[in-house]
Design a protein around this motif. Structure first.
Motif, PDB file in Angstrom:
ATOM      1  N   VAL A  94       0.850  -1.191   0.000  1.00  0.00           N
ATOM      2  CA  VAL A  94       0.000   0.000   0.000  1.00  0.00           C
ATOM      3  C   VAL A  94       0.883   1.237   0.000  1.00  0.00           C
ATOM      4  O   VAL A  94       2.008   1.218   0.508  1.00  0.00           O
ATOM      5  CB  VAL A  94      -0.950   0.076   1.219  1.00  0.00           C
ATOM      6  N   SER A  95       0.365   2.293  -0.578  1.00  0.00           N
ATOM      7  CA  SER A  95       0.970   3.605  -0.388  1.00  0.00           C
ATOM      8  C   SER A  95       0.133   4.304   0.684  1.00  0.00           C
ATOM      9  O   SER A  95      -1.038   3.993   0.866  1.00  0.00           O
ATOM     10  CB  SER A  95       0.995   4.405  -1.690  1.00  0.00           C
ATOM     11  N   ILE A  96       0.753   5.206   1.393  1.00  0.00           N
ATOM     12  CA  ILE A  96       0.091   5.875   2.510  1.00  0.00           C
ATOM     13  C   ILE A  96      -0.290   7.299   2.106  1.00  0.00           C
ATOM     14  O   ILE A  96       0.539   8.028   1.564  1.00  0.00           O
ATOM     15  CB  ILE A  96       1.016   5.915   3.739  1.00  0.00           C
ATOM     16  N   GLN A  97      -1.531   7.651   2.394  1.00  0.00           N
ATOM     17  CA  GLN A  97      -1.989   9.018   2.161  1.00  0.00           C
ATOM     18  C   GLN A  97      -2.810   9.463   3.359  1.00  0.00           C
ATOM     19  O   GLN A  97      -3.440   8.652   4.031  1.00  0.00           O
ATOM     20  CB  GLN A  97      -2.813   9.106   0.892  1.00  0.00           C
ATOM     21  N   ALA A  98      -2.780  10.761   3.593  1.00  0.00           N
ATOM     22  CA  ALA A  98      -3.541  11.318   4.713  1.00  0.00           C
ATOM     23  C   ALA A  98      -4.002  12.717   4.348  1.00  0.00           C
ATOM     24  O   ALA A  98      -3.368  13.408   3.551  1.00  0.00           O
ATOM     25  CB  ALA A  98      -2.682  11.362   5.972  1.00  0.00           C
ATOM     26  N   SER A  99      -5.104  13.114   4.937  1.00  0.00           N
ATOM     27  CA  SER A  99      -5.573  14.491   4.783  1.00  0.00           C
ATOM     28  C   SER A  99      -6.208  14.922   6.089  1.00  0.00           C
ATOM     29  O   SER A  99      -6.753  14.115   6.840  1.00  0.00           O
ATOM     30  CB  SER A  99      -6.570  14.619   3.625  1.00  0.00           C
ATOM     31  N   VAL A 100      -6.123  16.221   6.347  1.00  0.00           N
ATOM     32  CA  VAL A 100      -6.705  16.763   7.566  1.00  0.00           C
ATOM     33  C   VAL A 100      -7.290  18.135   7.260  1.00  0.00           C
ATOM     34  O   VAL A 100      -6.696  18.924   6.528  1.00  0.00           O
ATOM     35  CB  VAL A 100      -5.665  16.837   8.718  1.00  0.00           C
ATOM     36  N   LEU A 101      -8.466  18.374   7.787  1.00  0.00           N
ATOM     37  CA  LEU A 101      -9.109  19.681   7.694  1.00  0.00           C
ATOM     38  C   LEU A 101      -9.496  20.084   9.106  1.00  0.00           C
ATOM     39  O   LEU A 101     -10.297  19.405   9.754  1.00  0.00           O
ATOM     40  CB  LEU A 101     -10.339  19.625   6.792  1.00  0.00           C
ATOM     41  N   HIS A 132       3.422  -7.924   7.409  1.00  0.00           N
ATOM     42  CA  HIS A 132       3.662  -8.502   6.085  1.00  0.00           C
ATOM     43  C   HIS A 132       3.275  -7.557   4.953  1.00  0.00           C
ATOM     44  O   HIS A 132       3.658  -7.783   3.811  1.00  0.00           O
ATOM     45  CB  HIS A 132       2.900  -9.823   5.936  1.00  0.00           C
ATOM     46  N   LEU A 133       2.522  -6.532   5.248  1.00  0.00           N
ATOM     47  CA  LEU A 133       2.075  -5.592   4.228  1.00  0.00           C
ATOM     48  C   LEU A 133       3.172  -4.556   3.991  1.00  0.00           C
ATOM     49  O   LEU A 133       3.581  -3.848   4.919  1.00  0.00           O
ATOM     50  CB  LEU A 133       0.779  -4.912   4.684  1.00  0.00           C
ATOM     51  N   LYS A 134       3.665  -4.485   2.756  1.00  0.00           N
ATOM     52  CA  LYS A 134       4.744  -3.553   2.426  1.00  0.00           C
ATOM     53  C   LYS A 134       4.183  -2.153   2.223  1.00  0.00           C
ATOM     54  O   LYS A 134       3.117  -1.989   1.639  1.00  0.00           O
ATOM     55  CB  LYS A 134       5.468  -3.999   1.159  1.00  0.00           C
ATOM     56  N   ILE A 135       4.927  -1.177   2.695  1.00  0.00           N
ATOM     57  CA  ILE A 135       4.566   0.225   2.485  1.00  0.00           C
ATOM     58  C   ILE A 135       5.495   0.754   1.394  1.00  0.00           C
ATOM     59  O   ILE A 135       6.704   0.848   1.597  1.00  0.00           O
ATOM     60  CB  ILE A 135       4.714   1.037   3.784  1.00  0.00           C
ATOM     61  N   GLU A 136       4.916   1.057   0.233  1.00  0.00           N
ATOM     62  CA  GLU A 136       5.686   1.509  -0.919  1.00  0.00           C
ATOM     63  C   GLU A 136       4.990   2.712  -1.549  1.00  0.00           C
ATOM     64  O   GLU A 136       3.821   2.602  -1.944  1.00  0.00           O
ATOM     65  CB  GLU A 136       5.807   0.398  -1.967  1.00  0.00           C
ATOM     66  N   LEU A 153       0.191   6.195  10.659  1.00  0.00           N
ATOM     67  CA  LEU A 153      -0.214   5.113   9.752  1.00  0.00           C
ATOM     68  C   LEU A 153       0.933   4.126   9.543  1.00  0.00           C
ATOM     69  O   LEU A 153       0.748   2.910   9.633  1.00  0.00           O
ATOM     70  CB  LEU A 153      -0.630   5.681   8.399  1.00  0.00           C
ATOM     71  N   ARG A 154       2.105   4.657   9.255  1.00  0.00           N
ATOM     72  CA  ARG A 154       3.281   3.813   9.019  1.00  0.00           C
ATOM     73  C   ARG A 154       3.580   2.956  10.252  1.00  0.00           C
ATOM     74  O   ARG A 154       3.765   1.743  10.159  1.00  0.00           O
ATOM     75  CB  ARG A 154       4.487   4.685   8.657  1.00  0.00           C
ATOM     76  N   GLU A 155       3.614   3.595  11.406  1.00  0.00           N
ATOM     77  CA  GLU A 155       3.898   2.871  12.647  1.00  0.00           C
ATOM     78  C   GLU A 155       2.816   1.834  12.942  1.00  0.00           C
ATOM     79  O   GLU A 155       3.112   0.698  13.325  1.00  0.00           O
ATOM     80  CB  GLU A 155       4.009   3.858  13.811  1.00  0.00           C
ATOM     81  N   GLY A 156       1.556   2.209  12.754  1.00  0.00           N
ATOM     82  CA  GLY A 156       0.454   1.287  13.015  1.00  0.00           C
ATOM     83  C   GLY A 156       0.459   0.089  12.086  1.00  0.00           C
ATOM     84  O   GLY A 156       0.219  -1.045  12.511  1.00  0.00           O
ATOM     85  N   LEU A 157       0.741   0.323  10.806  1.00  0.00           N
ATOM     86  CA  LEU A 157       0.816  -0.800   9.861  1.00  0.00           C
ATOM     87  C   LEU A 157       1.984  -1.712  10.194  1.00  0.00           C
ATOM     88  O   LEU A 157       1.858  -2.938  10.129  1.00  0.00           O
ATOM     89  CB  LEU A 157       0.927  -0.282   8.429  1.00  0.00           C
TER      90      LEU A 157
END
Length: 163
Positions: A38-45, A72-76, A62-66
Motif C-alpha cells: 500500500v501507499s500511505i496518504q492522509a488528509s486533515v481539515l 507482512h504488508l509492504k509500504i511503498e 499510519l506507518r507505525e500502526g501498519l
C-alpha cells in the motif's frame, strides 16, 4: 391448530435465540486478499483553530500502526493500492467548554478493472469511519487512538483474507 402455531413460534424463537449464542463466523473480506503493498496518504481539515493534527503526524502514525499490526504488508510510495486516513475536526466553544467534534475515516482502495469496459480504475476495498468529540486538548489523542482502533480492525480483516 393454535397449539401447532404456538409450537412453530416457540421453535422459531428458540432458533433465533440460539443463533445469538453461537460464535460469529469470521468471514474474510475478498477485497483484501492478495493485498501485498500500500501507499500511505492522509488528509486533515481543521476548522476554527489548530489541534496539532498534521498530515505528517497522520502518515507517521499510519506507518507505525501498519508496521505494528500488519507486518507482512509492504509500504511503498509507488504501490497503486493505497490506505488513506481522512480527518475533519471543528472547534466549538460553549461557555466555559472549549471542545471539538469531528469525523475520521480509514479507507483502502485498490486498482480495479471493470469487466464490462476493461477500464482500469480504483475501487474501495475496505473502510471504517467514526465520529469524535471532546475537549480541545484531547483532539489529537482522540484522532490517533481512533486510527489505532481502525488499524486493529483492518489487521484482523486482512489476516482473515490472507490465510
Amino acid at each position: 391448530m393454535a397449539h401447532g402455531r404456538y409450537r412453530r413460534m416457540s421453535l422459531i424463537v428458540a432458533l433465533a435465540s440460539l443463533s445469538l449464542l453461537l460464535p460469529q463466523v469470521l468471514r474474510a473480506d475478498p477485497f483484501l486478499a492478495r493485498l501485498d503493498c500500500v501507499s500511505i496518504q492522509a488528509s486533515v481539515l481543521e476548522v476554527g483553530g489548530s489541534f496539532g493534527v498534521t498530515i505528517e503526524v497522520l502518515r507517521d502514525a499510519l506507518r507505525e500502526g501498519l508496521n505494528t499490526h500488519v507486518r507482512h504488508l509492504k509500504i511503498e510510495p509507488s504501490c497503486p493500492d493505497r490506505i488513506f486516513y481522512k480527518v475533519f475536526l471543528e472547534r466549538f466553544s460553549a461557555g466555559p467548554v472549549d471542545g471539538f467534534f469531528g469525523h475520521v475515516a480509514l479507507t483502502v482502495t485498490r486498482k480495479a478493472i471493470f469487466r464490462d469496459t476493461a477500464l482500469l480504475s480504483t475501487a474501495r476495498a475496505w473502510d471504517e469511519e467514526s465520529y469524535l468529540q471532546g475537549t480541545k486538548d484531547k483532539a489529537k489523542t482522540s484522532v490517533l487512538d481512533q486510527l489505532n482502533r481502525h488499524l486493529t480492525q483492518f489487521a484482523s480483516d486482512y489476516r482473515a483474507a490472507n490465510k
